[in-house]
Design a protein around this motif. Structure first.
Motif: not given
Length: 331
Positions: A1-6, A35-39, A55-59, A288-289
Protein backbone atom coordinates in the motif's frame (compact mmCIF):
# COMPACT_ATOMS: atom_id res chain seq x y z
CA UNK A 1 0.00 0.00 0.00
CA UNK A 2 1.37 3.42 -0.96
CA UNK A 3 1.15 6.65 1.03
CA UNK A 4 0.10 9.81 -0.81
CA UNK A 5 0.88 13.17 0.81
CA UNK A 6 -1.84 15.75 0.20
CA UNK A 7 -0.21 19.18 0.22
CA UNK A 8 -0.95 22.62 -1.13
CA UNK A 9 1.49 21.85 -3.96
CA UNK A 10 -0.43 18.69 -4.89
CA UNK A 11 -3.30 20.98 -5.92
CA UNK A 12 -5.83 18.57 -4.41
CA UNK A 13 -8.74 20.28 -2.60
CA UNK A 14 -9.71 19.18 0.90
CA UNK A 15 -13.46 19.03 0.25
CA UNK A 16 -15.17 16.37 -1.82
CA UNK A 17 -13.45 13.20 -0.69
CA UNK A 18 -14.51 10.73 2.01
CA UNK A 19 -10.93 9.62 2.70
CA UNK A 20 -9.30 12.87 3.87
CA UNK A 21 -9.87 16.58 4.39
CA UNK A 22 -13.01 18.20 5.80
CA UNK A 23 -16.47 16.60 5.67
CA UNK A 24 -19.52 18.83 6.24
CA UNK A 25 -22.84 17.01 6.71
CA UNK A 26 -24.97 20.09 7.25
CA UNK A 27 -24.54 20.68 10.98
CA UNK A 28 -22.20 22.52 13.35
CA UNK A 29 -19.99 19.39 13.44
CA UNK A 30 -17.11 19.19 10.97
CA UNK A 31 -15.32 15.89 10.45
CA UNK A 32 -11.58 16.53 10.22
CA UNK A 33 -9.75 13.70 8.46
CA UNK A 34 -5.97 14.22 8.49
CA UNK A 35 -5.08 10.66 7.42
CA UNK A 36 -6.68 7.28 6.80
CA UNK A 37 -4.25 4.52 7.79
CA UNK A 38 -5.04 1.95 10.48
CA UNK A 39 -3.00 -0.38 12.68
CA UNK A 40 -5.80 -2.88 13.44
CA UNK A 41 -7.68 -5.31 11.19
CA UNK A 42 -11.08 -5.52 12.86
CA UNK A 43 -13.15 -8.27 11.19
CA UNK A 44 -16.20 -5.97 11.08
CA UNK A 45 -14.40 -2.94 9.59
CA UNK A 46 -16.77 -1.00 7.34
CA UNK A 47 -13.95 0.21 5.06
CA UNK A 48 -11.61 -2.82 5.00
CA UNK A 49 -8.82 -0.87 6.72
CA UNK A 50 -5.65 -2.14 8.38
CA UNK A 51 -2.80 -4.56 7.64
CA UNK A 52 -5.10 -7.34 6.41
CA UNK A 53 -6.96 -5.14 3.91
CA UNK A 54 -7.64 -6.82 0.58
CA UNK A 55 -9.02 -3.79 -1.25
CA UNK A 56 -7.15 -0.65 -0.24
CA UNK A 57 -4.16 0.39 -2.30
CA UNK A 58 -3.54 3.97 -1.12
CA UNK A 59 -3.40 5.78 2.21
CA UNK A 60 -3.46 9.57 2.42
CA UNK A 61 -1.85 12.04 4.81
CA UNK A 62 -2.67 15.75 4.73
CA UNK A 63 -0.08 18.43 5.43
CA UNK A 64 -1.03 20.15 8.69
CA UNK A 65 -0.74 23.74 7.44
CA UNK A 66 -2.80 22.91 4.38
CA UNK A 67 -5.48 21.19 6.49
CA UNK A 68 -5.70 24.18 8.82
CA UNK A 69 -6.18 26.53 5.87
CA UNK A 70 -9.26 24.54 4.86
CA UNK A 71 -10.72 24.44 8.38
CA UNK A 72 -10.15 28.18 8.91
CA UNK A 73 -11.95 28.88 5.62
CA UNK A 74 -14.96 26.66 6.41
CA UNK A 75 -15.44 27.30 10.16
CA UNK A 76 -16.59 30.95 9.78
CA UNK A 77 -19.20 29.79 7.27
CA UNK A 78 -20.65 27.53 9.99
CA UNK A 79 -20.70 30.39 12.60
CA UNK A 80 -19.66 30.01 16.29
CA UNK A 81 -20.26 26.79 18.21
CA UNK A 82 -18.48 24.43 15.82
CA UNK A 83 -17.32 20.98 16.94
CA UNK A 84 -14.31 19.66 15.04
CA UNK A 85 -14.37 15.87 15.28
CA UNK A 86 -11.05 14.30 14.27
CA UNK A 87 -11.85 10.95 12.73
CA UNK A 88 -10.70 8.75 9.91
CA UNK A 89 -11.54 5.66 7.89
CA UNK A 90 -8.77 4.24 10.10
CA UNK A 91 -6.97 5.41 13.26
CA UNK A 92 -6.45 9.21 13.64
CA UNK A 93 -3.66 8.73 16.20
CA UNK A 94 -1.40 7.53 13.37
CA UNK A 95 -1.25 11.13 12.14
CA UNK A 96 2.19 12.41 13.20
CA UNK A 97 1.00 15.96 14.01
CA UNK A 98 -2.11 14.97 15.96
CA UNK A 99 -1.30 16.98 19.12
CA UNK A 100 -0.53 20.15 17.18
CA UNK A 101 -3.68 19.62 15.11
CA UNK A 102 -5.79 19.56 18.28
CA UNK A 103 -4.15 22.72 19.62
CA UNK A 104 -4.54 24.63 16.38
CA UNK A 105 -8.17 23.62 15.97
CA UNK A 106 -8.87 24.87 19.51
CA UNK A 107 -7.35 28.20 18.48
CA UNK A 108 -10.02 28.87 15.84
CA UNK A 109 -12.57 31.38 17.16
CA UNK A 110 -15.66 29.58 15.88
CA UNK A 111 -14.56 26.20 17.30
CA UNK A 112 -15.88 25.42 20.78
CA UNK A 113 -15.25 21.65 20.91
CA UNK A 114 -12.51 19.40 19.57
CA UNK A 115 -13.18 15.67 19.84
CA UNK A 116 -11.53 12.58 18.43
CA UNK A 117 -12.26 8.94 17.60
CA UNK A 118 -9.56 6.40 18.52
CA UNK A 119 -8.97 2.69 19.03
CA UNK A 120 -6.72 3.63 21.96
CA UNK A 121 -3.64 1.67 20.94
CA UNK A 122 -1.44 4.78 20.82
CA UNK A 123 -2.89 6.58 23.81
CA UNK A 124 -0.29 6.08 26.51
CA UNK A 125 -0.19 8.32 29.61
CA UNK A 126 2.22 10.79 28.03
CA UNK A 127 0.08 11.17 24.90
CA UNK A 128 -3.09 11.62 26.96
CA UNK A 129 -1.36 14.42 28.91
CA UNK A 130 -0.23 16.05 25.66
CA UNK A 131 -3.70 15.93 24.16
CA UNK A 132 -5.17 17.25 27.42
CA UNK A 133 -2.76 20.21 27.39
CA UNK A 134 -3.58 20.85 23.70
CA UNK A 135 -7.23 21.23 24.68
CA UNK A 136 -8.86 18.02 23.45
CA UNK A 137 -12.40 17.89 24.86
CA UNK A 138 -13.51 14.28 24.26
CA UNK A 139 -12.23 10.93 23.06
CA UNK A 140 -14.71 8.44 21.58
CA UNK A 141 -12.87 5.24 22.44
CA UNK A 142 -13.54 2.11 20.39
CA UNK A 143 -13.93 -0.77 22.88
CA UNK A 144 -15.90 -3.78 21.68
CA UNK A 145 -15.21 -6.40 24.38
CA UNK A 146 -13.51 -6.78 27.76
CA UNK A 147 -12.93 -10.52 27.40
CA UNK A 148 -9.25 -10.83 26.27
CA UNK A 149 -9.80 -13.52 23.65
CA UNK A 150 -12.82 -11.84 22.10
CA UNK A 151 -11.19 -8.40 22.24
CA UNK A 152 -8.19 -9.76 20.33
CA UNK A 153 -10.47 -11.32 17.72
CA UNK A 154 -12.43 -8.08 17.28
CA UNK A 155 -9.19 -6.10 16.93
CA UNK A 156 -7.94 -8.52 14.30
CA UNK A 157 -4.64 -8.74 16.16
CA UNK A 158 -3.51 -11.77 18.20
CA UNK A 159 -2.19 -10.73 21.60
CA UNK A 160 -4.18 -7.49 21.59
CA UNK A 161 -3.69 -5.91 25.02
CA UNK A 162 -7.22 -5.33 26.28
CA UNK A 163 -5.96 -4.71 29.82
CA UNK A 164 -3.83 -1.90 28.45
CA UNK A 165 -6.89 -0.48 26.71
CA UNK A 166 -8.85 -0.64 29.98
CA UNK A 167 -6.08 1.31 31.72
CA UNK A 168 -6.05 3.82 28.85
CA UNK A 169 -9.79 4.39 29.27
CA UNK A 170 -9.36 4.92 33.00
CA UNK A 171 -6.51 7.39 32.42
CA UNK A 172 -8.62 9.38 29.95
CA UNK A 173 -11.49 9.50 32.45
CA UNK A 174 -9.12 10.83 35.13
CA UNK A 175 -7.93 13.62 32.85
CA UNK A 176 -9.80 16.76 31.75
CA UNK A 177 -10.66 14.95 28.52
CA UNK A 178 -14.14 13.47 28.55
CA UNK A 179 -14.44 9.77 27.75
CA UNK A 180 -17.13 8.15 25.61
CA UNK A 181 -16.98 4.37 25.19
CA UNK A 182 -18.00 3.53 21.61
CA UNK A 183 -18.53 -0.20 21.02
CA UNK A 184 -19.94 -1.70 17.85
CA UNK A 185 -22.68 -4.19 18.74
CA UNK A 186 -22.28 -7.30 16.57
CA UNK A 187 -25.19 -9.72 17.10
CA UNK A 188 -24.07 -13.19 18.05
CA UNK A 189 -20.50 -12.03 18.71
CA UNK A 190 -20.33 -9.53 21.57
CA UNK A 191 -23.88 -9.62 22.98
CA UNK A 192 -22.61 -10.56 26.46
CA UNK A 193 -19.90 -7.90 26.35
CA UNK A 194 -22.13 -4.86 25.84
CA UNK A 195 -23.53 -4.92 29.42
CA UNK A 196 -19.96 -5.30 30.73
CA UNK A 197 -18.87 -2.28 28.70
CA UNK A 198 -21.81 -0.23 29.95
CA UNK A 199 -20.93 -1.12 33.53
CA UNK A 200 -17.26 -0.31 32.89
CA UNK A 201 -18.13 3.08 31.38
CA UNK A 202 -20.17 3.98 34.45
CA UNK A 203 -17.49 2.78 36.91
CA UNK A 204 -14.60 4.42 35.06
CA UNK A 205 -16.11 7.91 35.20
CA UNK A 206 -16.88 8.27 31.51
CA UNK A 207 -19.40 10.91 30.48
CA UNK A 208 -18.48 13.95 32.55
CA UNK A 209 -19.99 16.36 30.02
CA UNK A 210 -21.40 14.16 27.27
CA UNK A 211 -23.01 10.69 27.38
CA UNK A 212 -20.68 7.94 28.62
CA UNK A 213 -21.55 5.53 25.78
CA UNK A 214 -22.24 5.61 22.08
CA UNK A 215 -23.25 2.08 21.07
CA UNK A 216 -23.04 1.63 17.30
CA UNK A 217 -24.94 -0.79 15.11
CA UNK A 218 -22.99 -3.25 12.96
CA UNK A 219 -23.67 -2.86 9.25
CA UNK A 220 -22.66 -4.76 6.12
CA UNK A 221 -20.81 -2.63 3.55
CA UNK A 222 -19.86 -3.47 -0.02
CA UNK A 223 -16.14 -2.93 0.52
CA UNK A 224 -16.15 -3.70 4.26
CA UNK A 225 -15.52 -6.87 6.24
CA UNK A 226 -18.14 -8.98 8.02
CA UNK A 227 -17.59 -11.81 10.54
CA UNK A 228 -18.76 -15.10 9.11
CA UNK A 229 -22.40 -15.89 9.85
CA UNK A 230 -23.27 -12.46 11.27
CA UNK A 231 -26.44 -10.74 10.10
CA UNK A 232 -26.94 -7.06 10.81
CA UNK A 233 -29.98 -6.08 12.85
CA UNK A 234 -32.46 -3.73 11.27
CA UNK A 235 -32.66 -0.26 12.79
CA UNK A 236 -36.09 -0.82 14.32
CA UNK A 237 -34.88 -3.87 16.24
CA UNK A 238 -31.70 -2.09 17.34
CA UNK A 239 -33.55 0.95 18.74
CA UNK A 240 -36.66 -0.76 20.03
CA UNK A 241 -35.39 -4.08 21.41
CA UNK A 242 -31.62 -4.25 21.87
CA UNK A 243 -31.05 -0.77 23.30
CA UNK A 244 -34.12 -0.62 25.59
CA UNK A 245 -33.14 -3.84 27.39
CA UNK A 246 -29.77 -2.36 28.33
CA UNK A 247 -31.32 1.00 29.24
CA UNK A 248 -33.68 -0.78 31.62
CA UNK A 249 -30.90 -2.88 33.15
CA UNK A 250 -28.65 0.10 33.88
CA UNK A 251 -31.19 2.94 34.15
CA UNK A 252 -29.15 4.86 31.61
CA UNK A 253 -30.26 6.51 28.33
CA UNK A 254 -28.40 4.84 25.46
CA UNK A 255 -30.40 5.94 22.42
CA UNK A 256 -28.48 9.11 21.71
CA UNK A 257 -29.74 12.25 20.01
CA UNK A 258 -27.90 15.07 18.27
CA UNK A 259 -28.98 17.35 21.14
CA UNK A 260 -26.94 15.22 23.57
CA UNK A 261 -23.84 16.63 21.85
CA UNK A 262 -25.29 20.10 21.11
CA UNK A 263 -25.26 19.25 17.41
CA UNK A 264 -27.68 21.30 15.34
CA UNK A 265 -28.38 21.85 11.67
CA UNK A 266 -26.33 24.55 9.97
CA UNK A 267 -26.03 25.59 6.30
CA UNK A 268 -23.81 23.22 4.35
CA UNK A 269 -21.00 24.18 2.02
CA UNK A 270 -22.68 24.76 -1.36
CA UNK A 271 -22.83 21.70 -3.62
CA UNK A 272 -20.98 22.34 -6.89
CA UNK A 273 -22.10 19.28 -8.91
CA UNK A 274 -25.56 17.82 -9.42
CA UNK A 275 -26.25 14.10 -9.66
CA UNK A 276 -25.98 12.85 -13.26
CA UNK A 277 -24.11 16.01 -14.23
CA UNK A 278 -21.32 15.43 -16.73
CA UNK A 279 -18.04 17.24 -16.33
CA UNK A 280 -14.33 16.95 -16.98
CA UNK A 281 -11.87 16.28 -14.14
CA UNK A 282 -8.09 16.36 -13.96
CA UNK A 283 -6.61 13.21 -12.42
CA UNK A 284 -4.33 14.19 -9.56
CA UNK A 285 -3.90 11.11 -7.33
CA UNK A 286 -4.42 7.35 -7.20
CA UNK A 287 -7.65 6.19 -5.62
CA UNK A 288 -8.26 4.41 -2.35
CA UNK A 289 -9.04 1.11 -4.09
CA UNK A 290 -7.85 -0.55 -7.30
CA UNK A 291 -9.31 1.03 -10.44
CA UNK A 292 -10.21 4.31 -8.72
CA UNK A 293 -8.54 7.68 -9.34
CA UNK A 294 -9.02 11.05 -7.66
CA UNK A 295 -9.91 13.85 -10.04
CA UNK A 296 -10.26 17.58 -9.41
CA UNK A 297 -12.77 20.07 -10.78
CA UNK A 298 -14.38 23.26 -9.40
CA UNK A 299 -12.08 23.10 -6.35
CA UNK A 300 -13.51 19.73 -5.29
CA UNK A 301 -12.16 16.18 -5.24
CA UNK A 302 -14.10 13.67 -7.34
CA UNK A 303 -13.55 9.94 -6.77
CA UNK A 304 -13.72 8.31 -10.21
CA UNK A 305 -14.62 4.61 -10.12
CA UNK A 306 -13.32 2.33 -12.91
CA UNK A 307 -11.26 5.22 -14.21
CA UNK A 308 -9.65 4.50 -17.64
CA UNK A 309 -6.69 6.86 -17.05
CA UNK A 310 -4.08 7.44 -14.35
CA UNK A 311 -3.32 10.98 -15.47
CA UNK A 312 -4.73 13.73 -17.67
CA UNK A 313 -8.36 14.71 -18.22
CA UNK A 314 -11.34 12.37 -17.96
CA UNK A 315 -14.97 13.10 -18.75
CA UNK A 316 -17.18 11.74 -15.97
CA UNK A 317 -20.77 11.57 -14.76
CA UNK A 318 -21.46 12.40 -11.11
CA UNK A 319 -23.37 9.49 -9.52
CA UNK A 320 -23.32 10.70 -5.91
CA UNK A 321 -22.99 14.17 -4.36
CA UNK A 322 -24.29 13.62 -0.83
CA UNK A 323 -22.68 15.93 1.75
CA UNK A 324 -20.36 17.35 -0.90
CA UNK A 325 -18.66 13.97 -1.31
CA UNK A 326 -18.45 13.33 -5.04
CA UNK A 327 -18.32 9.93 -6.72
CA UNK A 328 -18.29 9.61 -10.51
CA UNK A 329 -17.98 7.07 -13.31
CA UNK A 330 -16.49 7.59 -16.78
CA UNK A 331 -19.02 9.32 -19.05
Amino acid sequence: MSLFHVTRESDIPLVGCLYFGVVDRGSNLLQIRPSCGCNLSCPFCSVDAGPSSRSRVTDYQVDLDYLMEAVREIAPFKEPGVECHIDSPGEPMLYPDIVELVGRLKGIGEVSVVSMQSNGTRLDEEMIRSLEEAGLDRINLSMHALDPELAAYLAGRPGFDVQGLIETAENIAKSRIDLLIAPVYIPGINDQEIPKLIDFAIRSGAGKRWPPLGIQKFEHYRLGRSPRGVRAENWWHFYNRSMPQWEKEFSLPLRLKAQDFEIEKRPMIPTVFKRNEKTKVEIRAPGWVEGEQLGVAKNRVVSVVDCPKKEGSVRVKIVSNKHNIYVAVPA
